[in-house]
Design a protein around this motif. Sequence first.
Motif, PDB file in Angstrom:
ATOM      1  N   THR A 224      40.965  36.782  42.062  1.00  0.00           N
ATOM      2  CA  THR A 224      40.677  37.595  40.868  1.00  0.00           C
ATOM      3  C   THR A 224      39.350  38.331  41.062  1.00  0.00           C
ATOM      4  O   THR A 224      38.665  38.143  42.062  1.00  0.00           O
ATOM      5  CB  THR A 224      40.548  36.710  39.607  1.00  0.00           C
ATOM      6  N   ASP A 225      38.982  39.132  40.048  1.00  0.00           N
ATOM      7  CA  ASP A 225      37.697  39.836  40.174  1.00  0.00           C
ATOM      8  C   ASP A 225      36.509  38.872  40.106  1.00  0.00           C
ATOM      9  O   ASP A 225      35.397  39.238  40.438  1.00  0.00           O
ATOM     10  CB  ASP A 225      37.578  40.954  39.127  1.00  0.00           C
ATOM     11  N   ASN A 230      34.253  38.280  46.660  1.00  0.00           N
ATOM     12  CA  ASN A 230      34.181  39.733  46.429  1.00  0.00           C
ATOM     13  C   ASN A 230      32.806  40.310  46.758  1.00  0.00           C
ATOM     14  O   ASN A 230      32.661  41.531  46.890  1.00  0.00           O
ATOM     15  CB  ASN A 230      34.521  40.066  44.964  1.00  0.00           C
ATOM     16  N   GLY A 255      32.531  41.496  40.611  1.00  0.00           N
ATOM     17  CA  GLY A 255      33.951  41.789  40.775  1.00  0.00           C
ATOM     18  C   GLY A 255      34.148  42.806  41.874  1.00  0.00           C
ATOM     19  O   GLY A 255      33.615  42.660  42.978  1.00  0.00           O
ATOM     20  N   TYR A 256      34.879  43.878  41.546  1.00  0.00           N
ATOM     21  CA  TYR A 256      35.151  44.911  42.537  1.00  0.00           C
ATOM     22  C   TYR A 256      34.198  46.097  42.358  1.00  0.00           C
ATOM     23  O   TYR A 256      34.472  47.195  42.820  1.00  0.00           O
ATOM     24  CB  TYR A 256      36.614  45.384  42.413  1.00  0.00           C
TER      25      TYR A 256
END
Length: 328
Positions: A224-225, A230, A255-256
């Motif tokens: 997931t984010d 990440n 996150g991204y």
Amino acid sequence: MGMLDGKTALVTGAGRGIGRGIALAFAREGAKVVVNDLGTGIDGAGTTTGPADDVVAEIRKAGGEALANYGSVVDFAQGTAMVEQAVSAWGRIDIVVNVAGNLRDRMLFNMSEDDWDAVIGVHLKGTFNTMRAASVRMREQRSGRIVNMSSVSALGSPGQPNYAAAKAGIIGLTWSSANALARYHVTCNAVMPSGATRMVDTTPRAREVYEKTGKWPSEVAVGTDRDPENVAPLVVFLASDAAANVNGQVFHARGYRYTLLEQPQAARAIRAGARWDPKDLAKIFPETLGVGLDAPPGIGFGTALEAAPEWKPLGGGRSLWITPRETS
Ligand SMILES: NC(=O)c1ccc[n+]([C@@H]2O[C@H](COP(=O)([O-])OP(=O)(O)OC[C@H]3O[C@@H](n4cnc5c(N)ncnc54)[C@H](O)[C@@H]3O)[C@@H](O)[C@H]2O)c1
């Protein structure tokens, strides 16, 4: 071909969470990695070799090269030894990433001297210890990459005076080193990372999630984010030859989304012909320096960005945001 082929790296605190993700990504990109981790509890209590060993095994299983180091970054000699371990094994040290961290959150008025020293010791002194040793080698080599984990907590998290001070101190150390080492082709940058690790599980918000769902955020983060892995792509880039001209910068990774922070800059100034009279200053302050004063952002930094109207599509699901200050 990997982005870090032929390079050697030390990642501290690489047995878990964000550091683990960075060590694995480095190995995937061809770097040989010293995986340091003391294997402590979140508050720094206890030690175990398991976390470093597990990550080394994971890297070797995937065909990479890695060595475990169980030292504490708090100790000057051990910090030096983890850098020298890479030099002894592989002849050089190209990359140091300081990720090792602990947490002893208390309000200022409840904080013990031990809580202060323990957190400043791991984050700030620990970062100095490995950087001090690496800078000697990198200066001789005329090349190197240093990436230090700071935190949005540096921007004023109220219940973390020790952690905020350490993480802000890391930014000062990063900037000083960036300016000092640029002439040797060594870059030094800081990242304020984010990811649902055991560290985040200690926050009141994580407890709320646990009480509602029966699962800690770290248990459901993979893929997931909120996945701590990440953060790694940004650190791989900063550690690579492609980032030769990126020096003395601070990034936020959530996150991204990767955000570049502005360099601190003058906002307003007042000038007189002689020393200010404090009464005169008090009178003039509200309509000069005192206009629109904001509280420090604290850990809320970056959350408003998601909803900002200025995001421009770049194609492939990617987009770019630029502060309106830059474009106006
Ligand atoms: N998780 C987040 O959202 C977040 C946010 C901001 C900053 N950070 C920073 O990122 C870094 C990694 O955090 P994380 O969430 O992955 O934490 P984590 O607790 O999962 O991992 C930290 C690792 O550091 C190791 N460590 C602790 N003291 C050490 C020492 N003296 N010497 C060597 N190793 C030691 C621990 O054993 C642990 O494996 C920390 O510096 C943290 O302050 C994390």
